[in-house]
Design an enzyme around this catalytic site. Structure first.
Site, PDB file in Angstrom:
ATOM      1  N   TYR A   1       7.163  -0.979   2.192  1.00  0.00           N
ATOM      2  CA  TYR A   1       7.626  -0.987   0.802  1.00  0.00           C
ATOM      3  C   TYR A   1       9.140  -0.927   0.818  1.00  0.00           C
ATOM      4  O   TYR A   1       9.720  -0.092   1.511  1.00  0.00           O
ATOM      5  CB  TYR A   1       7.052   0.225   0.073  1.00  0.00           C
ATOM      6  CG  TYR A   1       7.542   0.429  -1.348  1.00  0.00           C
ATOM      7  CD1 TYR A   1       7.149  -0.416  -2.376  1.00  0.00           C
ATOM      8  CD2 TYR A   1       8.382   1.501  -1.659  1.00  0.00           C
ATOM      9  CE1 TYR A   1       7.581  -0.208  -3.680  1.00  0.00           C
ATOM     10  CE2 TYR A   1       8.816   1.718  -2.961  1.00  0.00           C
ATOM     11  CZ  TYR A   1       8.408   0.866  -3.963  1.00  0.00           C
ATOM     12  OH  TYR A   1       8.845   1.081  -5.253  1.00  0.00           O
TER      13      TYR A   1
ATOM     14  N   ASP B   1      15.095  -1.293   6.852  1.00  0.00           N
ATOM     15  CA  ASP B   1      15.034  -0.454   5.662  1.00  0.00           C
ATOM     16  C   ASP B   1      14.873   0.984   6.151  1.00  0.00           C
ATOM     17  O   ASP B   1      13.799   1.387   6.585  1.00  0.00           O
ATOM     18  CB  ASP B   1      13.857  -0.882   4.779  1.00  0.00           C
ATOM     19  CG  ASP B   1      13.752  -0.032   3.514  1.00  0.00           C
ATOM     20  OD1 ASP B   1      14.312   1.083   3.493  1.00  0.00           O
ATOM     21  OD2 ASP B   1      13.105  -0.486   2.559  1.00  0.00           O
TER      22      ASP B   1
ATOM     23  N   LYS C   1      17.807   8.161  -0.167  1.00  0.00           N
ATOM     24  CA  LYS C   1      17.244   9.505   0.000  1.00  0.00           C
ATOM     25  C   LYS C   1      18.219  10.511   0.602  1.00  0.00           C
ATOM     26  O   LYS C   1      19.043  11.054  -0.128  1.00  0.00           O
ATOM     27  CB  LYS C   1      15.932   9.415   0.766  1.00  0.00           C
ATOM     28  CG  LYS C   1      14.912   8.505   0.010  1.00  0.00           C
ATOM     29  CD  LYS C   1      13.516   8.681   0.495  1.00  0.00           C
ATOM     30  CE  LYS C   1      12.547   7.649  -0.053  1.00  0.00           C
ATOM     31  NZ  LYS C   1      12.007   7.935  -1.369  1.00  0.00           N
TER      32      LYS C   1
HETATM   33  N1  HOZ Z   1       9.167   5.875  -1.263  1.00  0.00           N
HETATM   34  C1  HOZ Z   1       8.468   6.614  -2.270  1.00  0.00           C
HETATM   35  C2  HOZ Z   1       7.143   5.981  -2.552  1.00  0.00           C
HETATM   36  N2  HOZ Z   1       6.473   5.549  -1.431  1.00  0.00           N
HETATM   37  C3  HOZ Z   1       9.310   6.755  -3.482  1.00  0.00           C
HETATM   38  C4  HOZ Z   1       8.722   7.627  -4.486  1.00  0.00           C
HETATM   39  C5  HOZ Z   1       8.461   6.931  -5.769  1.00  0.00           C
HETATM   40  O1  HOZ Z   1       8.157   5.733  -5.777  1.00  0.00           O
HETATM   41  O2  HOZ Z   1       8.512   7.630  -6.779  1.00  0.00           O
END
Ligand code: HOZ
Length: 428
Positions: free
Chosen positions: A145, A240, A268
């Protein structure tokens, strides 16, 4: 008559004014059922919900809170910055300091652009890769993702080198027609994709330690081959590292794997809990960005002075000698404790960790790709999730998410978590 739970009351209010009652879907507990906890405050390894119930927090705001909540040095830096001003829309010295701090830790990057979210950083890196190479096609991997930019919102495409279909309404198929989706860790597919499309590939984007299909590592051979094929075909390798950057180690997944990407996407931890993300790489590529080059990218709040203060203070703390050794040991003891507890209760279980990031599966062996992650038992995971929640342990409310340990988690927190898990394993 029992008093209603304040979380239920807030959820009902929220649903009246916010779609699904949440501002990011994974918070909604849709996968696991039940009412999301509305958090009132947090300190160290814990947060408290609207009913004043305390939880050991293993999501850490989905990664950023590597020092735990409310670390005094970070709080002080943010307080100082707030008094100086919230946002100027003009450059600041602190942006340079943060850029310098990032570049010092990630030698693959000679220049960096600060933005506000991981999605924005990934989307911008993709545009830059296309602009710099003059090519359209991108490779991504099933289960990785990269935020919710249109071109990256492509799911499956199992089967060899299929061009993906959008996984969200509102993404026209034309927008993802140049996105090639391959199976993670599948060398044969990788070779064939480059053999067929090598001259058209602008970039290959990968979470080299994937945190969005729980926790799955790219094998060393796979990561190395991604690098070799990109180099041979003039495509850019984009790591990423929104989740892994400054989280699996001081030098990210690229440091762990010993593979140097062309572009790196960060988020993050570099914001320490504030909206801050970044992308960067070699000077010649980064200078393609506006105002120097033809690739446009911008943001009113990019490099925000409060966010950069938070990020800088966080990077300073995690750069202290021994920080990652201690964090890795703590995370390792959680993972080992859970494995032992599952084995003692006869529950199929596998788990892995790197630095302060971990994942586990109710499967005998660690999966290597998305289809094998999908074999996980959702019903059992939900029982484990709710059992832990009831016992004051908060893990991600979805099977496909990694977990995070912070420097504030103590051995007693780990022991309490393992004991809680063992009770639940017994009943599974
Ligand atoms: N990377 C996180 C989801 N897999 C982010 C959290 C979100 O999407 O709120």
């Amino acid at each position: 008559m029992a008093h209603p739970d304040p979380n239920d009351i807030l959820f009902e209010r929220a649903r009246a004014v916010i779609p699904g009652g949440v501002n990011s879907p994974v918070r909604a507990f849709k996968a696991v059922g039940g009412t999301p906890r509305f958090i009132k405050r947090a300190q160290g390894a814990y947060f408290w919900d609207a009913a004043d119930r305390r939880y050991i927090d293993y999501i850490g705001s989905w990664g950023p809170m590597i020092l735990g909540h409310g670390h005094p040095a970070v709080v002080e830096a943010v307080q100082r910055a707030v008094l100086e001003g919230f946002s100027f829309g003009a450059p600041t010295e602190r942006e340079i300091e943060l850029a310098e701090a990032i570049l010092a830790l990630l030698p693959s990057m000679e220049m960096v652009r600060l933005v506000s979210s991981g999605t924005e950083a990934a989307m911008s890196a993709l545009r830059l890769a296309r602009g710099a190479t003059g090519r359209k096609t991108i490779i991504k991997f099933e289960g990785c993702y990269h935020g919710h930019a249109d071109a990256l919102l492509v799911k499956a495409g199992s089967g060899l080198a299929t061009f993906g279909n959008p996984t969200s309404a509102g993404v026209p198929p034309e927008v993802v027609q140049h996105t090639l989706v391959l199976e993670y860790n599948n060398l044969a597919q990788l070779e064939e994709a480059f053999a067929l499309h090598g001259n058209d590939i602008a970039c290959l984007m990968i979470e080299a330690i994937a945190g969005n299909m729980n926790f799955v590592r790219a094998s060393a051979a796979f990561a190395k081959r991604c690098r070799e094929l990109c180099t041979r075909h003039g495509a850019l390798l984009v790591f990423d590292e929104v989740m892994t950057g400054f989280r699996v180690g001081l030098h990210g997944a690229q440091g762990v794997l010993g593979v140097t990407p062309d572009l790196t996407v960060l988020g993050k931890v570099i914001g320490g809990g504030m909206p801050l993300a970044a992308f960067g790489g070699p000077r010649a590529i980064m200078e393609q960005l506006a105002p120097m080059g033809p690739v446009y990218q911008a943001g009113t709040l990019s490099g925000n002075p409060v966010a950069t203060a938070c990020g800088l203070a966080t990077l300073k703390e995690i750069s202290r000698p021994g920080f990652f050794d201690a964090l890795s040991a703590r995370t390792g003891s959680l993972v080992q404790g859970l494995k032992d507890a599952a084995a003692a209760e006869g529950v199929p279980f596998s788990a892995d960790s790197e630095g302060g990031m971990f994942g586990f599966f109710l499967l005998d062996a660690l999966p290597q790709n998305y289809p094998s992650v999908m074999k996980s038992d959702g019903a059992r995971f939900n029982a484990l999730f709710h059992g832990l929640l009831d016992r004051g342990v908060y893990i991600a409310p979805a099977l496909y998410e990694a977990g995070f340990v912070s420097a504030a988690h103590g051995e007693d927190d780990i022991a309490a978590t393992v004991a809680a898990a063992r009770e639940i394993f017994r009943s599974l």
